[in-house]
Design a protein around this motif. Structure first.
Motif, PDB file in Angstrom:
ATOM      1  N   TYR A   1       0.839  -1.193   0.000  1.00  0.00           N
ATOM      2  CA  TYR A   1       0.000   0.000   0.000  1.00  0.00           C
ATOM      3  C   TYR A   1       0.873   1.241   0.000  1.00  0.00           C
ATOM      4  N   PRO A   2       0.448   2.331  -0.628  1.00  0.00           N
ATOM      5  CA  PRO A   2       1.247   3.553  -0.686  1.00  0.00           C
ATOM      6  C   PRO A   2       1.323   4.245   0.670  1.00  0.00           C
ATOM      7  N   ARG A   3       2.493   4.778   0.967  1.00  0.00           N
ATOM      8  CA  ARG A   3       2.734   5.525   2.197  1.00  0.00           C
ATOM      9  C   ARG A   3       3.599   6.733   1.894  1.00  0.00           C
ATOM     10  N   ASN A   4       3.266   7.879   2.522  1.00  0.00           N
ATOM     11  CA  ASN A   4       4.026   9.119   2.308  1.00  0.00           C
ATOM     12  C   ASN A   4       4.199   9.426   0.828  1.00  0.00           C
ATOM     13  N   SER A   5       3.147   9.252   0.076  1.00  0.00           N
ATOM     14  CA  SER A   5       3.265   9.471  -1.356  1.00  0.00           C
ATOM     15  C   SER A   5       1.905   9.781  -1.976  1.00  0.00           C
TER      16      SER A   5
ATOM     17  N   LYS B   1      -0.808   9.245  -5.187  1.00  0.00           N
ATOM     18  CA  LYS B   1      -1.186   8.200  -6.118  1.00  0.00           C
ATOM     19  C   LYS B   1      -2.416   8.665  -6.879  1.00  0.00           C
ATOM     20  N   VAL B   2      -2.360   8.503  -8.223  1.00  0.00           N
ATOM     21  CA  VAL B   2      -3.522   8.847  -9.033  1.00  0.00           C
ATOM     22  C   VAL B   2      -4.397   7.606  -9.184  1.00  0.00           C
ATOM     23  N   ILE B   3      -5.665   7.739  -8.812  1.00  0.00           N
ATOM     24  CA  ILE B   3      -6.618   6.631  -8.853  1.00  0.00           C
ATOM     25  C   ILE B   3      -7.859   7.119  -9.582  1.00  0.00           C
ATOM     26  N   ASN B   4      -8.179   6.443 -10.685  1.00  0.00           N
ATOM     27  CA  ASN B   4      -9.353   6.816 -11.486  1.00  0.00           C
ATOM     28  C   ASN B   4      -9.349   8.293 -11.865  1.00  0.00           C
ATOM     29  N   GLY B   5      -8.172   8.819 -12.219  1.00  0.00           N
ATOM     30  CA  GLY B   5      -8.055  10.184 -12.705  1.00  0.00           C
ATOM     31  C   GLY B   5      -7.922  11.251 -11.634  1.00  0.00           C
ATOM     32  N   SER B   6      -8.006  10.899 -10.351  1.00  0.00           N
ATOM     33  CA  SER B   6      -7.860  11.863  -9.263  1.00  0.00           C
ATOM     34  C   SER B   6      -6.617  11.534  -8.444  1.00  0.00           C
ATOM     35  N   TRP B   7      -6.005  12.629  -7.864  1.00  0.00           N
ATOM     36  CA  TRP B   7      -4.826  12.448  -7.032  1.00  0.00           C
ATOM     37  C   TRP B   7      -5.223  12.305  -5.573  1.00  0.00           C
ATOM     38  N   TYR B   8      -4.573  11.349  -4.889  1.00  0.00           N
ATOM     39  CA  TYR B   8      -4.795  11.098  -3.475  1.00  0.00           C
ATOM     40  C   TYR B   8      -3.433  11.062  -2.781  1.00  0.00           C
ATOM     41  N   TYR B   9      -3.443  11.513  -1.501  1.00  0.00           N
ATOM     42  CA  TYR B   9      -2.209  11.448  -0.724  1.00  0.00           C
ATOM     43  C   TYR B   9      -2.413  10.531   0.472  1.00  0.00           C
ATOM     44  N   PHE B  10      -1.410   9.683   0.734  1.00  0.00           N
ATOM     45  CA  PHE B  10      -1.451   8.714   1.823  1.00  0.00           C
ATOM     46  C   PHE B  10      -0.333   9.029   2.810  1.00  0.00           C
TER      47      PHE B  10
ATOM     48  N   TRP C   1      -6.396  19.694   4.675  1.00  0.00           N
ATOM     49  CA  TRP C   1      -5.124  20.307   4.307  1.00  0.00           C
ATOM     50  C   TRP C   1      -3.938  19.394   4.617  1.00  0.00           C
ATOM     51  N   LYS C   2      -2.926  19.425   3.713  1.00  0.00           N
ATOM     52  CA  LYS C   2      -1.712  18.641   3.890  1.00  0.00           C
ATOM     53  C   LYS C   2      -0.554  19.371   3.217  1.00  0.00           C
ATOM     54  N   GLN C   3       0.536  19.580   3.959  1.00  0.00           N
ATOM     55  CA  GLN C   3       1.734  20.193   3.399  1.00  0.00           C
ATOM     56  C   GLN C   3       2.676  19.104   2.907  1.00  0.00           C
ATOM     57  N   VAL C   4       3.057  19.187   1.645  1.00  0.00           N
ATOM     58  CA  VAL C   4       3.942  18.212   1.014  1.00  0.00           C
ATOM     59  C   VAL C   4       5.047  18.966   0.296  1.00  0.00           C
TER      60      VAL C   4
ATOM     61  N   TYR D   1      -5.127  20.630  -0.662  1.00  0.00           N
ATOM     62  CA  TYR D   1      -6.388  20.375   0.025  1.00  0.00           C
ATOM     63  C   TYR D   1      -7.087  19.195  -0.632  1.00  0.00           C
ATOM     64  N   MET D   2      -7.399  18.186   0.188  1.00  0.00           N
ATOM     65  CA  MET D   2      -8.129  17.014  -0.265  1.00  0.00           C
ATOM     66  C   MET D   2      -9.547  17.072   0.271  1.00  0.00           C
ATOM     67  N   ASP D   3     -10.551  16.877  -0.632  1.00  0.00           N
ATOM     68  CA  ASP D   3     -11.953  16.960  -0.205  1.00  0.00           C
ATOM     69  C   ASP D   3     -12.323  15.735   0.616  1.00  0.00           C
ATOM     70  N   ALA D   4     -13.602  15.624   0.969  1.00  0.00           N
ATOM     71  CA  ALA D   4     -14.054  14.549   1.849  1.00  0.00           C
ATOM     72  C   ALA D   4     -13.812  13.171   1.252  1.00  0.00           C
ATOM     73  N   SER D   5     -13.748  13.086  -0.084  1.00  0.00           N
ATOM     74  CA  SER D   5     -13.491  11.795  -0.733  1.00  0.00           C
ATOM     75  C   SER D   5     -12.007  11.477  -0.798  1.00  0.00           C
ATOM     76  N   GLY D   6     -11.151  12.448  -0.388  1.00  0.00           N
ATOM     77  CA  GLY D   6      -9.706  12.273  -0.458  1.00  0.00           C
ATOM     78  C   GLY D   6      -9.100  12.813  -1.725  1.00  0.00           C
ATOM     79  N   ALA D   7      -9.922  13.187  -2.723  1.00  0.00           N
ATOM     80  CA  ALA D   7      -9.420  13.668  -3.994  1.00  0.00           C
ATOM     81  C   ALA D   7      -8.810  15.058  -3.833  1.00  0.00           C
TER      82      ALA D   7
END
Length: 636
Positions: free
Chosen positions: A182-186, A188-197, A207-210, A216-222
């Motif tokens: 599983y992705p960690r500290n990275s 990942k694009v899933i179904n056309g959207s970017w997610y951070y783990f 909010w997440k500083q990288v 900013y990731m919405d409620a779905s994580g996108a």
């Protein structure tokens, strides 16, 4: 998850069974209470396991046995105690714990003992105070698996192959790859959207500083992009914008929208019509630099005036921010481009090359020496009419045409120039003193057949000027000496090596004069035994006329090449020598081979004399070569 499910229990049971099955199946022998010496002296030719008193040891093919060491046998590692017995159970070595199964084989992976699970890495070392098995299970300081402490409840997904997809756990989400990782500290694009783990693999929301930027990731994580999140704007790459206008809205250094801040009226754009350079052509010497400047039309254009520079041939000239450097001979075009407008300058680069200046390194006061000048290819460059020669230290050495004369003691630098070419050399000027006492460091030198030695003659006083050395061997069959004083031992015996030292004259000339007498000094060379020098030094064609390197022959002769190798102990066969005709014929220029057929190379490396004339033949052995000229006559 508190307990291992059935699949995991079956997996661990399988690992334990496989380790138990690794019991050696070799033949068993020897008696109970067999001593160490008895094990060593067991006579056999085949290696294998030996049982004694319910314990095991391993016999090597030479009858010895391993002690206090690991040994790889049939793909498994075993440890043998100091008395040679195979170890089983727990074993602490080098501060690390290992588990040896009942067969003695070192365990790896999961091991179940007394209802407890332990994990051994690929080297057999028991793990402790860490996550194991792809970060899924945790083992404590004793190495025991802590039941119920599993990373993100990923036990089932990491132990079984399944398709990639989202997995929920405890109201949070993580993403399982097809291999169970599983992705960690990275990102990942899933179904056309970017997610951070995050570092634990959980999907991030809010909010997440990288890497210094906020996202900013919405409620779905996108990841949100090209949109406002409250008073903050996320750009096309998802990063929060700072210190910029977003349409009619301004965000400060923290990214927050500043209400009531008015945008200044946009300035009127003034287009660029053309550009030009302060030079359109330049002649430069290689190594020189010039700076080109851009002029803008109109001068008040509002476009970005930063120019992009390029060279059509960087082997001729390079350019950086308008600074041009000539590199090598040729022509190149330097181009500046601003807002699609171009201007260029043609660079013609001339290349200096260094002349080689040949002059003595010791010039006596009052002596004049001719200065030779050579091009880099070794060809003679010319005399005073082609080049300019001068001294940077005329109080020490001065020029008269091509001759440099010593004036006073010191070191002078002389310079030669011609057609963009330059060369320098230094010459030491000393007041010459009369030669008094040349001598060898030793009276007798011992050598072995096949050896070579560089002989040197020391002279007194220090400032004595020597114009020539002459070398001679009283018995060349014992040891030869060349004009550089290199002695080569040919056969056992003794010979006298004589060096004739001639004092120089203050009169100018190319070669040593004969006005001053020679002073001779001798030493003895004793050759005994055969040296161990096996490297080929040189080869030589032993010709009849030693002064002209001619072999006088007549038509019909068949010549066997008389090849001399150095050292004389070097083994060779005449068939190993490569013979070739360099040139032949009366009218053929040197370096060509005519069809006259004056000489012919026969099988067995024989040379047949076919017609009157001259021919040069080259012999090559292991990269060393020698040549001889055959002078062929009809009657000998």
């Amino acid at each position: 998850m508190v307990k291992l499910n059935k699949k995991i229990r079956r997996y661990l049971a399988l690992v334990l069974c496989l380790s138990i099955l690794l019991v050696p199946v070799e033949s068993y022998a020897a008696k109970n209470n067999q001593s160490t010496n008895q094990r060593v002296r067991t006579t056999t030719t085949a290696a294998g396991w030996v049982s004694s008193g319910g314990r095991w040891w391993y016999r090597n093919a030479d009858g010895s046995y391993p002690k206090s060491t690991w040994k790889l046998i049939n793909g498994s590692w075993y440890y043998f105690e100091s008395d040679g017995w195979m170890a089983t159970g727990w074993k602490k070595l080098g501060g690390e714990w290992y588990y040896l199964t009942s067969s003695g084989a070192m365990a790896t992976g999961w091991v179940k003992l007394n209802g407890k699970y332990y994990f051994m890495n690929g080297s057999g070392v028991m793990q402790h105070d860490t996550w194991v098995d792809n970060g899924v299970y945790y083992v404590n300081s004793d190495g025991v698996w802590v039941e119920g402490k599993t990373s993100q409840n990923r036990v089932e997904s990491s132990r079984t192959d399944s398709a990639a997809g989202w997995v929920s756990g405890g109201g949070r989400w993580w993403y399982r790859e097809a291999d169970g990782s599983y992705p960690r500290n990275s990102w990942k694009v899933i179904n056309g959207s970017w997610y951070y783990f995050d570092g634990s693999g959980w999907m991030v929301t809010g909010w997440k500083q990288v890497n210094g930027s906020w996202y900013y990731m919405d409620a779905s994580g996108a990841m949100v992009k090209n949109a406002w999140a409250g008073d903050y704007y996320l750009g096309a790459d998802g990063a929060m914008a700072t210190n910029t206008w977003i349409g009619q809205y301004y965000v400060d250094g923290s990214g927050k929208w500043i209400p009531n801040k008015q945008k200044e009226p946009e300035k009127q754009e003034i287009a660029l019509q053309s550009i030009s350079l302060n030079q359109t052509s330049l002649e430069m010497w290689a190594g020189e630099s010039e700076t080109l400047e851009v002029t803008y039309n109109p001068s008040n254009t509002t476009v970005d005036k930063k120019a992009t520079w390029s060279s059509s041939d960087e082997s001729v000239a390079t350019v950086e921010n308008g600074k041009v450097k000539a590199v090598g001979k040729g022509e190149a075009t330097i181009t500046a481009e601003v807002d699609g407008k171009k201007a260029s300058c043609t660079i013609t680069a001339k290349e200096y090359y260094t002349l080689n200046v040949a002059v003595t390194d010791f010039l006596p006061v009052g002596r004049s020496e001719f200065v030779q000048v050579y091009a880099p290819d070794g060809s003679w460059y010319g005399g005073a009419e082609e080049v300019k020669m001068y001294s940077l230290n005329e109080d020490i050495a001065e020029f008269n045409g091509n001759y440099v004369k010593g004036i006073s003691d010191g070191i002078a630098t002389i310079v030669v120039e011609g057609d963009g070419r330059i060369g320098t050399a230094t010459v030491v000027v000393k007041t010459a003193q009369k030669l008094q006492n040349p001598y060898f460091e030793q009276s007798v030198y011992n050598m072995k057949m096949g050896d070579k030695r560089q002989l040197e003659v020391s002279t007194l006083p220090e400032n004595a000027w020597i114009s020539a050395y002459g070398w001679k061997s009283s018995n060349p069959k014992v040891a030869e000496v060349d004009w550089d004083g290199v002695v080569r031992a040919m056969s056992e015996g003794e010979t006298t090596i004589t060096c004739s030292v001639q004092e120089g004259s203050l009169e100018a000339g190319f070669s040593p004069d004969n006005k001053n007498p020679y002073i001779t000094v001798s030493c003895t060379i004793k050759v005994e035994g055969v040296g161990d020098n096996t490297e080929l030094d040189k080869i030589e064609w032993k010709y009849t006329d030693s002064s002209n390197k001619y072999e006088f022959v007549k038509v019909g002769d068949i010549i066997t090449p008389n090849i001399q190798v150095y050292p004389v102990t070097y083994p060779f066969d005449l068939n190993d020598v490569e013979l070739s005709i360099v040139w032949s014929g009366h009218s053929s220029p040197a370096g060509t081979v005519s069809e006259d057929g004056i000489v012919e190379i026969l099988e067995g490396n024989k040379i047949k004399i076919c017609k009157p004339g001259e021919a040069r033949v080259k012999a090559v052995l292991n990269g060393k070569e020698t040549q001889i000229i055959f002078s062929c006559s009809a009657n000998g």
